[in-house]
Design an enzyme around this catalytic site. Structure first.
Site, PDB file in Angstrom:
ATOM      1  CD  GLU A   1      14.213  -7.439  70.057  1.00  0.00           C
ATOM      2  OE1 GLU A   1      13.746  -8.520  70.442  1.00  0.00           O
ATOM      3  OE2 GLU A   1      15.374  -7.299  69.638  1.00  0.00           O
TER       4      GLU A   1
ATOM      5  CD  GLU B   1      26.949  -4.074  50.472  1.00  0.00           C
ATOM      6  OE1 GLU B   1      26.433  -5.162  50.146  1.00  0.00           O
ATOM      7  OE2 GLU B   1      27.960  -3.986  51.173  1.00  0.00           O
TER       8      GLU B   1
END
Length: 312
Positions: free
Chosen positions: A126, A95
């Protein structure tokens, strides 16, 4: 060497000590409640998040100042995380270009498991404590960069490994966790540990923990961009008009901040090659485009400073 059962037992003990994994006796009857009461209770939990973030204002301030200083030296901000935490970093990075007119390489989001993990879970991603470091190496990480590791539990191997690699390079490292005394906080220069407590649904860290993470990354980028002069009078002036809505917003921004009419704003934006900041400078000072561009460069992109230089 411990057996699989022993390793599993140790992991369960470790998780049981985390506040984000705890169960609350107050929520044992959720499945029996009506929707209105569920809304009230969940909203009540969410209201605690902003206060928890406020308690870490000093650490967030230090992180913003460190990021800003490195941006000014040409550095980058790189988020690393897994699952929800990784997606939040990717979202914030994506963004920045339309909001602040930044190059896509200025703020980057890395997620364990790569782009596939943005939409789908990637098994065991992960737990790879080397993957983030390898990705940072490919990005040619330097001491001018900042790496922000995000993990609700504060113990994600992918994040720990990435932060350790970044510290070894000399980059600024920041940890965002939802538990105190976190493993990622221990390896970072700045630990932003937002203690959000048990989740509304036990262990679902996309809830309060994810919201807290989003609030913090909002501040890291927004406030560093303010420091860099990306806003003026609290308005975005480095946005990129990549669609009709943003083009209209550009015109509205110029008219509101200069008093010009729509035709004048459109003409100034055309002369400024679509730059809202430059269009404002042209209309405010009456300077020629080349002189205005030079003034912005001399002012390090800070509009107030450029206006002052051209009007005094």
């Amino acid at each position: 060497m411990p057996t699989e059962a022993q390793r599993l037992s140790a992991l369960l003990d470790e998780l049981s000590a985390l506040g984000t994994e705890a169960s609350s006796t107050e929520r044992g009857d959720l499945d029996l409640l009506g929707t209105a009461e569920l809304v009230r209770r969940m909203n009540a939990e969410d209201q605690r998040i902003a206060d928890a973030v406020a308690e870490r204002s000093a650490e967030i301030t230090a992180a913003v100042d460190g990021i800003t200083e490195r941006f000014r030296r040409g550095g980058r901000l790189i988020y690393i995380g897994a699952g929800t935490a990784g997606r939040i970093g990717v979202l914030d990075a994506s963004e920045c270009p339309p909001t602040f007119g930044t190059d896509p390489s200025m703020v980057i989001g890395l997620i364990a498991g790569g782009e596939t993990a943005i939409r789908s879970a990637v098994e065991n991603a992960e737990d790879d404590d080397h993957a983030a470091g390898e990705s940072l190496r490919e990005l040619q990480l330097t001491e001018r960069d900042t790496v922000v590791g995000i993990s609700a539990s504060g113990r994600t191997p992918y994040v720990i490994g990435g932060l350790e690699y970044a510290r070894g390079i000399g980059a600024l490292t920041v940890a965002i966790a939802s538990n105190a005394d976190s493993a990622i906080g221990a390896v970072a220069d700045i630990a932003v540990e937002i203690v959000t407590g048990p989740e509304f649904i036990s262990g679902s860290t996309r809830l309060k923990s994810g919201t807290a993470q989003k609030l913090v990354v909002n501040m890291l980028t927004t406030l560093s961009m303010i420091n860099l002069g990306k806003t003026y009078h609290g308005v975005m002036v480095d946005l990129l008009a990549t669609n009709e809505k943003l083009h209209a917003r550009s015109i509205r921004t110029v008219t509101e901040l200069t008093g010009a009419d729509v035709a004048q704003a459109s003409s100034a934006l055309a002369a400024a090659d679509g730059s809202v900041k430059l269009a404002i400078l042209l209309l405010t000072t009456g300077a020629e485009p080349d002189a205005a561009r030079a003034a912005l460069v001399d002012a390090d992109g800070i509009l107030r400073v450029a206006i002052a230089a051209l009007t005094h």
